[in-house]
Design an enzyme around this catalytic site. Structure first.
Site, short mmCIF file in Angstrom:
data_model
loop_
_atom_site.label_atom_id
_atom_site.label_comp_id
_atom_site.label_asym_id
_atom_site.label_seq_id
_atom_site.Cartn_x
_atom_site.Cartn_y
_atom_site.Cartn_z
N ASP A 45 0.89 -1.21 -0.01
CA ASP A 45 -0.27 0.02 0.20
C ASP A 45 0.70 1.26 -0.03
O ASP A 45 1.80 1.35 0.81
CB ASP A 45 -0.83 -0.12 1.15
CG ASP A 45 -2.09 0.93 1.27
OD1 ASP A 45 -1.96 1.99 0.57
OD2 ASP A 45 -3.03 0.68 2.06
N HIS A 90 -0.31 4.56 0.04
CA HIS A 90 -1.07 5.82 0.54
C HIS A 90 -0.19 6.35 1.70
O HIS A 90 -0.42 5.87 2.75
CB HIS A 90 -2.39 5.41 0.88
CG HIS A 90 -3.26 4.96 -0.56
ND1 HIS A 90 -3.39 3.84 -0.89
CD2 HIS A 90 -3.99 5.73 -1.18
CE1 HIS A 90 -4.15 3.74 -1.87
NE2 HIS A 90 -4.62 5.00 -2.24
C1 B12 Z 1 -4.43 9.95 -3.21
C2 B12 Z 1 -5.00 8.56 -3.49
C3 B12 Z 1 -4.02 7.68 -4.11
C4 B12 Z 1 -2.70 8.17 -4.55
C5 B12 Z 1 -1.84 7.77 -3.12
C6 B12 Z 1 -0.42 8.90 -3.36
C7 B12 Z 1 0.20 8.64 -2.24
N1 B12 Z 1 1.29 8.29 -2.38
O1 B12 Z 1 -0.37 8.89 -1.14
C8 B12 Z 1 -2.55 6.93 -5.62
C9 B12 Z 1 -3.01 7.51 -6.92
C10 B12 Z 1 -1.12 6.36 -5.77
C11 B12 Z 1 -3.54 5.76 -5.21
C12 B12 Z 1 -3.48 4.44 -5.73
C13 B12 Z 1 -4.44 3.60 -5.41
N2 B12 Z 1 -5.46 3.86 -4.81
CO1 B12 Z 1 -5.93 5.39 -3.96
N3 B12 Z 1 -6.69 6.93 -3.17
C14 B12 Z 1 -6.32 8.18 -2.91
C15 B12 Z 1 -7.47 9.03 -2.34
C16 B12 Z 1 -7.99 9.94 -3.45
C17 B12 Z 1 -6.92 10.19 -1.26
C18 B12 Z 1 -5.90 9.21 -0.30
C19 B12 Z 1 -5.73 10.43 0.81
O2 B12 Z 1 -4.35 10.70 0.68
N4 B12 Z 1 -6.32 10.71 1.80
C20 B12 Z 1 -6.19 11.72 2.62
C21 B12 Z 1 -5.72 11.09 3.99
C22 B12 Z 1 -5.38 12.15 5.14
O3 B12 Z 1 -6.65 10.20 4.60
P1 B12 Z 1 -6.53 8.61 4.71
O4 B12 Z 1 -5.27 8.05 3.79
O5 B12 Z 1 -7.70 7.86 4.61
O6 B12 Z 1 -5.96 8.56 6.25
C23 B12 Z 1 -6.93 9.25 7.21
C24 B12 Z 1 -7.70 8.04 7.71
O7 B12 Z 1 -7.97 6.99 6.85
C25 B12 Z 1 -7.15 7.73 9.24
N5 B12 Z 1 -6.54 6.51 9.14
C26 B12 Z 1 -5.46 5.80 8.53
N6 B12 Z 1 -4.80 4.86 8.97
C27 B12 Z 1 -5.57 4.75 10.15
C28 B12 Z 1 -5.43 3.82 11.43
C29 B12 Z 1 -5.94 3.81 12.41
C30 B12 Z 1 -5.68 2.70 13.43
C31 B12 Z 1 -7.01 4.68 12.39
C32 B12 Z 1 -7.82 4.98 13.65
C33 B12 Z 1 -7.15 5.76 11.55
C34 B12 Z 1 -6.35 5.69 10.53
O8 B12 Z 1 -6.29 8.60 9.54
C35 B12 Z 1 -5.86 9.47 8.53
C36 B12 Z 1 -5.55 10.72 8.74
O9 B12 Z 1 -6.77 11.46 8.76
C37 B12 Z 1 -8.39 7.90 -1.99
C38 B12 Z 1 -9.65 8.46 -1.79
C39 B12 Z 1 -10.17 9.34 -0.67
N7 B12 Z 1 -10.57 10.39 -0.78
O10 B12 Z 1 -9.60 8.83 0.47
C40 B12 Z 1 -8.05 6.83 -2.69
C41 B12 Z 1 -8.34 5.43 -2.25
C42 B12 Z 1 -7.61 5.41 -0.68
N8 B12 Z 1 -7.68 4.69 -3.22
C43 B12 Z 1 -8.23 3.52 -3.55
C44 B12 Z 1 -7.77 2.58 -4.47
C45 B12 Z 1 -8.52 1.29 -4.69
C46 B12 Z 1 -6.32 2.76 -4.86
C47 B12 Z 1 -5.87 1.59 -5.95
C48 B12 Z 1 -5.85 0.28 -5.34
C49 B12 Z 1 -6.27 1.83 -7.38
C50 B12 Z 1 -6.86 3.05 -7.56
N9 B12 Z 1 -7.96 3.09 -7.65
O11 B12 Z 1 -6.11 3.91 -8.20
C51 B12 Z 1 -4.37 2.20 -5.95
C52 B12 Z 1 -3.48 1.48 -4.99
C53 B12 Z 1 -2.09 1.81 -4.95
C54 B12 Z 1 -1.30 1.14 -4.01
N10 B12 Z 1 -0.26 0.38 -4.15
O12 B12 Z 1 -1.35 1.32 -2.49
C55 B12 Z 1 -9.52 3.46 -2.71
C56 B12 Z 1 -9.67 2.39 -1.84
C57 B12 Z 1 -10.75 1.46 -1.61
C58 B12 Z 1 -11.03 0.85 -0.47
N11 B12 Z 1 -10.19 0.30 0.30
O13 B12 Z 1 -12.27 0.52 -0.28
C59 B12 Z 1 -10.00 4.98 -2.19
C60 B12 Z 1 -10.72 4.96 -0.95
C61 B12 Z 1 -10.60 5.67 -3.52
C62 B12 Z 1 -11.91 4.88 -3.93
N12 B12 Z 1 -12.92 5.42 -3.27
O14 B12 Z 1 -11.98 3.98 -4.63
N13 B12 Z 1 -4.39 6.42 -4.58
#
Ligand code: B12
Lengths: 464, 141
Positions: free
Chosen positions: B18, B20
């Site tokens: 992963d 992200h």
């Molecule tokens: C940017 C992004 C990407 C970028 C990542 C760039 C990078 N290097 O970071 C790229 C383009 C590479 C990418 C690729 C992929 N992505 Co992407 N991506 C996103 C996106 C748009 C934003 C992620 C982000 O940065 N969010 C902002 C941060 C702050 O939030 P966060 O990551 O969720 O983390 C927060 C919380 O989750 C929480 N949290 C995290 N960990 C933990 C742990 C605990 C214990 C707790 C309590 C809380 C917690 O706290 C964090 C801070 O607030 C999301 C959609 C979305 N809007 O979330 C999809 C998303 C995460 N991606 C997704 C997918 C499927 C992929 C891919 C598999 C294929 C694709 N569709 O592109 C690939 C996988 C690549 C890989 N090998 O990992 C899906 C996941 C689906 C799911 N799991 O149900 C999402 C949700 C989009 C969607 N709705 O389909 N992605």
């Protein structure tokens, strides 16, 4: 100024180099088998006579104004490294010990057992490097290990370079049991911060103050300005000087040094080894600028049999022209006859082959590698170790390279191979040869006159 | 912070293949600001890296993130590995987007708890929730 005499009391040969300090040139060298069982001075005097003869032929008055020595006789600086997690502090301890010019006998991880304690007694190290835990991290294991080491029946200095929070307790335990212990900064204070220089410096000091004496090397050497450092350390210093330069003389930049010897093959890289191209995620222990690895199973005499076995396992023998049966016999003989100097065509050919294989395997193990991880969208490359593809120079030293018929053909084994693109070796390096065997001598001189030492290197190392 | 004396040590990272990275950085900052000692091993981290880091630093808690939907596969066996490595009683939390799509989270939670995680969080959980729970679990006022 005048003439400097630089001496290496090596494990097999005692080597002498004379340098004219005024003209800044190499005058000559000589060698004689090291006579450590009887008295190292016997071999030294024989070599000195020969050197004097050579120099006086050039009509130069022989009066050595500066005499410096290094030593790897009597087994070199034998170190046992102790850490906690194999890939973390144990690895860091090994890197530190090798970087100090030591010979690492064994690396231990986790809690030491009673059997391991007995094994350390049998190994008889000159020094134990005790690490474990980041600062504020695990204390239990290193305290346990201090207790186990305090029971050792051998007298050996212990360097404590682990979690600072348990240093006081560990020191008390070791002192109570009459062990000599020195505390120094943690080699891995944070998980992502390697801090090996202080430990290396302390090891060097202990080598001078205790270990040389314990080995019975310094008694009769008073006319030399004493032994300054372990031989590998002198060679490493020369490499560092060449790469980095001094305040007044420019260095040549990133460098990889390969030293093919009879018992081991050493590789040292002077480079941060950061990924040259994008798209890499770096993992694993942080890498030091100067990193030395020593392959105890690769060498062209004592280790020749091991080398051949390793080579067969790793399929290096396929392209070899010599019939295998013949080679086996020859190599077996070489491994028993460690002072053997190849003279006839066939023996020279065998040496060349062994050196080439040693070089290839040792460098493959030294450099970083990437692993491709297939993730849902695209593959990602994860880098472990140093990316050395952009290193511009490879320097060859050690008998296996210097005395070879065609040193370049051996050094070429260090080049990046398109068939194994994940092994990050130099792509298009230039090759330097330590033709006159002066690396150790320059490393010694560098302590006193670094600028001159560097100019000597630039003059006497030759591009091939 | 435990009993007012030392900082709680947390190993943080994103598991499996992963990449992200954004949420990971945010969590590192928020937890550090809260006064915890965070050892962040970053993205693309196999289970072994979490465990090795926890042993060497004598961590109190491992926080695993999984954002890309393969959390179940990546996290399986982690508790067993901890036991094997001598840190079987380590607190394990997991969160992010643990499974693909919008599954009923009570079911997901059950799966992860059965795998030996002490806490599992649904998508969109705020970092504050995490901090509150840490304080509760470790008796920090
Ligand atoms: C940017 C992004 C990407 C970028 C990542 C760039 C990078 N290097 O970071 C790229 C383009 C590479 C990418 C690729 C992929 N992505 Co992407 N991506 C996103 C996106 C748009 C934003 C992620 C982000 O940065 N969010 C902002 C941060 C702050 O939030 P966060 O990551 O969720 O983390 C927060 C919380 O989750 C929480 N949290 C995290 N960990 C933990 C742990 C605990 C214990 C707790 C309590 C809380 C917690 O706290 C964090 C801070 O607030 C999301 C959609 C979305 N809007 O979330 C999809 C998303 C995460 N991606 C997704 C997918 C499927 C992929 C891919 C598999 C294929 C694709 N569709 O592109 C690939 C996988 C690549 C890989 N090998 O990992 C899906 C996941 C689906 C799911 N799991 O149900 C999402 C949700 C989009 C969607 N709705 O389909 N992605």
């Amino acid at each position: 100024m005048g003439i400097a005499l630089l001496v290496d009391f090596g494990s097999t040969f005692t080597k002498l180099v004379a340098i004219d300090l005024e003209k800044e040139i190499f005058l000559g060298s000589s060698y004689y088998p090291t006579t450590v069982e009887t008295d190292v001075m016997i071999g030294f005097k024989k070599a000195l006579n020969e050197l004097n003869k050579k120099i006086s032929k050039k009509n130069i008055d022989i009066d050595y104004d500066l005499k410096l020595a290094c030593s790897s006789a009597a087994g070199g600086l034998k170190i046992v490294a102790v850490g906690l997690v194999p890939l973390l502090t144990s690895q860091a301890a090994k890197i530190a010990a090798l970087g100090a010019g030591g010979k690492v006998l064994k690396v231990y991880s986790y809690k030491l057992t009673a059997d391991e304690r007995d094994e350390i007694e049998i190994l008889k190290p000159d020094l134990i490097l005790l690490s474990g835990g980041t600062d504020g991290g695990n204390e239990k294991v290193i305290i346990h290990n201090a207790k186990v080491l305090s029971q050792l029946k051998i007298d050996v200095p212990i360097v404590y370079a682990g979690n600072k929070c348990s240093a006081t307790i560990a020191k008390r335990i070791l002192k109570e049991n009459k062990k000599s212990v020195s505390i120094i900064e943690n080699i891995l204070p944070e998980l992502n911060y390697l801090n090996i220089e202080p430990a290396k410096e302390l090891i060097r000091k202990l080598f001078l103050s205790n270990i040389i004496k314990a080995k019975g090397l310094s008694k009769r050497m008073d006319f030399l300005s004493s032994v300054l450092m372990p031989t590998p350390s002198a060679v490493l210093k020369a490499g560092q000087l060449l790469a980095k330069g001094t305040d007044n003389e420019e260095g040549i930049g990133d460098l990889m040094l390969i030293d093919v010897g009879g018992a081991t093959t050493d590789v040292c890289s002077y480079s941060l080894g950061l990924p040259g191209t994008g798209g890499f995620v770096v993992k694993g222990l942080p890498q030091p600028y100067m990193k030395r690895t020593v392959e105890g199973d690769l060498g062209i005499r004592f280790s020749a049999m091991n080398l051949l076995n390793t080579a067969k396992k790793e399929n290096f023998m396929k392209k070899c022209k010599i019939k295998l049966k013949d080679l086996d016999k020859k190599v077996e003989k070489l491994s028993r006859n460690i002072n053997f100097i190849a003279k006839d065509e066939k023996d020279i050919e065998v040496d060349k082959l062994l050196s080439a294989i040693s070089t290839k395997i040792a460098i493959n193990r030294h450099v970083g590698k990437f692993q491709t991880k297939y993730t849902p969208i695209s593959p990602v490359n994860i880098l472990y170790g140093k990316d050395l593809r952009d290193v511009p120079t490879v320097l060859g030293t050690g008998g296996g390279v210097i005395k070879a018929k065609n040193p370049k053909s051996i050094l070429e084994k260090s080049i990046f191979d398109e068939d194994e693109p994940y092994i990050l070796k130099p792509k298009s390096p230039k090759f330097l040869l330590d033709k006159y065997y002066i690396m150790f001598a320059v490393g010694l001189l560098a302590q006193k006159m670094p600028d001159l030492a560097l100019r000597l290197l630039k003059k006497h190392l030759i591009y091939i | 912070m435990i009993a007012g004396k030392r900082k709680l040590k947390i190993v943080l990272g994103v598991i499996g293949s992963d990449v992200h990275a954004v949420g990971n950085k945010i969590l590192e900052n928020v937890l550090t600001e809260e006064g915890f000692k965070v050892i962040n091993i970053g993205v693309l981290s196999p289970q072994e890296d979490f465990i090795n880091a926890a042993i060497e630093t004598a961590a109190d808690l491992i926080v695993v993130s999984s954002l890309y939907g393969h959390g179940e596969i990546d996290c399986r066996g982690m508790r067993e590995k901890c036991i094997e490595a001598g840190i079987g009683d380590m607190q394990l939390y997991v969160g992010g987007n643990l499974v693909v799509g919008k599954k009923d989270f009570t079911e997901v939670k059950k799966i992860f708890e059965e795998m030996g995680f002490n806490r599992a969080y649904p998508p969109g959980t705020s970092p504050q929730q995490l901090i509150d729970d840490i304080k509760k679990d470790f008796n920090i006022k």
